[in-house]
Design a protein around this motif. Structure first.
Motif, PDB file in Angstrom:
ATOM      1  N   ASP A   1       0.868  -1.159  -0.095  1.00 53.27           N
ATOM      2  CA  ASP A   1      -0.003   0.141   0.064  1.00 53.27           C
ATOM      3  C   ASP A   1       0.809   1.274  -0.058  1.00 53.27           C
ATOM      4  N   ARG A   2       1.887   1.226   0.716  1.00 55.54           N
ATOM      5  CA  ARG A   2       2.825   2.374   0.979  1.00 55.54           C
ATOM      6  C   ARG A   2       3.600   2.457  -0.400  1.00 55.54           C
TER       7      ARG A   2
ATOM      8  N   LYS B   1       7.571   4.051  -5.622  1.00 47.09           N
ATOM      9  CA  LYS B   1       9.104   3.919  -5.315  1.00 47.09           C
ATOM     10  C   LYS B   1       9.066   4.229  -3.670  1.00 47.09           C
ATOM     11  N   LEU B   2       9.520   3.372  -3.055  1.00 50.85           N
ATOM     12  CA  LEU B   2       9.530   3.827  -1.504  1.00 50.85           C
ATOM     13  C   LEU B   2      10.783   3.300  -1.124  1.00 50.85           C
TER      14      LEU B   2
ATOM     15  N   ALA C   1       9.139  10.379  -8.380  1.00 53.51           N
ATOM     16  CA  ALA C   1       8.226  10.506  -7.317  1.00 53.51           C
ATOM     17  C   ALA C   1       8.875   9.157  -6.379  1.00 53.51           C
ATOM     18  N   ALA C   2       9.063   9.468  -4.994  1.00 55.39           N
ATOM     19  CA  ALA C   2       9.561   8.405  -4.089  1.00 55.39           C
ATOM     20  C   ALA C   2       8.845   8.897  -2.792  1.00 55.39           C
ATOM     21  N   GLY C   3       8.814   7.968  -1.789  1.00 54.01           N
ATOM     22  CA  GLY C   3       8.400   8.190  -0.527  1.00 54.01           C
ATOM     23  C   GLY C   3       9.351   7.518   0.432  1.00 54.01           C
ATOM     24  N   TYR C   4       9.023   7.741   1.960  1.00 50.72           N
ATOM     25  CA  TYR C   4       9.743   7.162   2.870  1.00 50.72           C
ATOM     26  C   TYR C   4       8.872   6.917   3.938  1.00 50.72           C
ATOM     27  N   ALA C   5       9.212   5.555   4.548  1.00 53.27           N
ATOM     28  CA  ALA C   5       8.317   5.106   5.767  1.00 53.27           C
ATOM     29  C   ALA C   5       9.459   4.296   6.745  1.00 53.27           C
TER      30      ALA C   5
ATOM     31  N   ALA D   1       9.517  17.633  -1.182  1.00 52.47           N
ATOM     32  CA  ALA D   1       8.244  17.264  -2.202  1.00 52.47           C
ATOM     33  C   ALA D   1       7.236  18.093  -2.302  1.00 52.47           C
ATOM     34  N   GLY D   2       7.247  19.354  -1.302  1.00 48.24           N
ATOM     35  CA  GLY D   2       6.114  20.089  -1.204  1.00 48.24           C
ATOM     36  C   GLY D   2       4.998  19.965  -0.557  1.00 48.24           C
ATOM     37  N   ASP D   3       5.045  18.719   0.243  1.00 50.85           N
ATOM     38  CA  ASP D   3       4.115  18.229   1.030  1.00 50.85           C
ATOM     39  C   ASP D   3       4.214  16.907   1.717  1.00 50.85           C
ATOM     40  N   SER D   4       4.070  16.782   3.104  1.00 49.75           N
ATOM     41  CA  SER D   4       4.280  15.678   3.767  1.00 49.75           C
ATOM     42  C   SER D   4       3.089  14.773   3.804  1.00 49.75           C
ATOM     43  N   PRO D   5       3.084  13.513   3.608  1.00 51.54           N
ATOM     44  CA  PRO D   5       1.751  12.415   3.618  1.00 51.54           C
ATOM     45  C   PRO D   5       1.353  12.338   5.122  1.00 51.54           C
TER      46      PRO D   5
END
Length: 493
Positions: A20-21, A28-29, A199-203, A269-273
């Motif tokens: 899901d993340r 990309k995570l 586009a990439a994220g972090y968890a 990224a301009g915003d935090s999820p």
């Protein structure tokens, strides 16, 4: 131990949430792994039913999408910092972890040496990695980290760190221990990916504290006990409470750094999820607990173990008394005392009755066996033999290894190897037992039952040798010692 945790359910829930993340961030995570990725023995002790390799088994469900980055702090290399549970340095453990990952079919991307300032031992380790054909990167300290966000999220901050080329949607960032720079490596990569239009994220892959258990639940208290040297303190997540009106548990370092982390992600990224550090974590452990009473009992025992392990380390090093005091407070919170384990009572009583160092062990059926130092065997060896007899159903009075086998080994130790201690350590005793098993069915029976001791609790009335302690841990036996030496002297091996 009574099973209190559904391991299969946990693996399925974690894998689903990670997928899901990945989708949430567009494919990309960067996933920071808190705790041990491969051999999480703490989790296995406090969540009976949790398998030490659960995390890596979960990742195997995603293996075609995964690549792994290992981070290590250059200062830890310089200090030869060790993993307490394995007794090896962080740099050696990095190599061990990579061998395990590759052996299981995972793509190992590289090693990142963080906090690098030209430390000589870090340079030597990097040369060693280069010679082994392992890609290496160095990340330097960033002035003002973590609060000077304008500087950190710039070409002079994260921008100065080498960009790590990755090819798969899930990049796991792990390390041999805490403080290795995992989060900074992830955020540095996010900065570089954003600069490249990716586009990439972090968890964070979290296990403890368990966010949906009460703050003072024994499992969460045991986490504080395990991280007493880091001054970690469990706390209610105020950001989650404000955002959702829901009480969840996190720990002080994540709560303290969250506003900074959130600002960094917004700048990148301009915003935090994420509205809270609890949001940031992927942690389904609490949903896989099936017997809370069993889990609570196991966690309370772990708190007491941590007390004795820390007290012994203070005895050896002469520093860290404040950690012992904190652990005493945690034991009070959990409602337990030093005498929780029957093995301790049995060991101390045996020593009092015989005048010799002694040990006790609780067998899987609840029976407690003891052993003491004798002319030929140390306390750890004697206890090992009696425990094996206990699980194998062999009468305690039977000498499975004859003195005629043991005595030549003792003479070899003193006459040829010039040891001052003629008695057999537990590893030497098992070798003698193994040799005897070639001709003695009784000895073979004991050898066949060694695995039955995994998960048992052992306690010794004195600090045992590093050799004996290592052997017990290798066999999966939880070992603790009274914080006192057998002999009054300055140097102890």
């Amino acid at each position: 131990m009574r099973i209190g945790f559904d391991n299969d359910k946990y693996i399925a829930l974690q894998a689903e949430r990670i997928r899901d993340r990945i989708e949430m961030f567009g494919g990309k995570l960067y996933l920071e792994f808190g705790g041990k990725l491969f051999d999480d023995y703490h989790a296995a002790r406090v969540l009976p039913g949790f398998e030490p390799d659960s995390k890596i088994r979960m990742l195997k469900q995603l293996i075609d999408d995964v690549e792994i980055i290992v981070t290590i702090n250059a200062n830890d290399i310089e200090k030869s910092k060790q993993r307490g549970d394995l007794g090896i340095t962080y740099d050696e453990d990095s190599l061990r972890l990579m061998d395990i990952f590759r052996g299981m079919g995972f793509l190992v991307n590289s090693v990142v040496i963080t906090h690098y300032t030209n430390q000589p031992d870090a340079d030597a380790f990097r040369k060693r990695l280069d010679a082994l054909g392992i890609k290496t990167y160095v990340h330097h300290p960033i002035a003002g980290y973590p609060y000077d966000i304008d500087h950190i999220v710039s070409d002079e901050g994260y921008g100065q760190n080498a960009y790590i080329e990755t090819t798969r949607p899930l990049v796991v960032v792990t390390a041999p221990g805490p403080g290795s720079g995992k989060m900074a490596t992830c955020l540095s990569q996010l900065y570089h990916e954003h600069e490249r239009g990716v586009a990439a994220g972090y968890a964070k892959y979290e296990t403890f504290p368990v966010w949906n258990l009460p703050l003072k639940h024994p499992v969460n208290v045991a986490y504080e006990a395990a991280t007493v040297d880091l001054n970690d303190v469990n706390t209610i997540d105020p950001f989650h409470l404000e955002a959702y009106g829901e009480t969840t548990v996190n720990y002080n370092r994540d709560v303290e750094i969250f506003p900074v982390l959130k600002a960094m992600m917004e700048r990148i990224a301009g915003d935090s999820p994420y509205k809270s550090p609890t949001d940031m974590g992927v942690n389904m452990a609490g949903l896989a607990i099936v017997d809370d009473e069993a889990v609570c009992d196991a966690a309370r025992m772990e708190i007491v173990r941590r007390y004795f392990q820390t007290a012994v380390e203070v005895k050896r090093s002469g520093v860290g008394e404040e950690q012992v005091e904190k652990l005493e407070l945690l034991m009070n919170q959990a409602g337990v005392g030093m005498g929780l384990s029957p093995a301790r009572s049995a060991a101390l009583l045996k020593e009092e009755m015989t005048g010799a160092p002694a040990g006790g062990m609780v067998l899987p059926d609840g029976t407690v066996v003891t052993g003491k130092t004798s002319t030929l065997l140390g306390a750890a060896s004697s206890l090992m033999m009696n425990a094996l007899k206990g699980v194998a159903g062999v009468d305690d009075d039977i000498d499975v290894i004859s003195d005629e086998v043991i005595e030549p080994i003792c003479r070899l130790k003193t006459d040829q190897l010039h040891s001052t201690n003629p008695r057999l350590h537990s590893d030497e005793t098992l070798i003698a037992l193994s040799i005897s098993s070639a001709t003695d069915p009784l000895a073979k029976k004991l050898i066949d039952h060694i695995d039955d001791l995994r998960g048992c609790d052992a306690f010794f009335s004195v600090i045992i040798s590093a050799t004996d302690e290592k052997l017990y841990r290798t066999l999966g036996i939880n070992v603790c010692c009274e914080p006192k030496y057998e002999q009054h002297r300055y140097y102890h091996k």
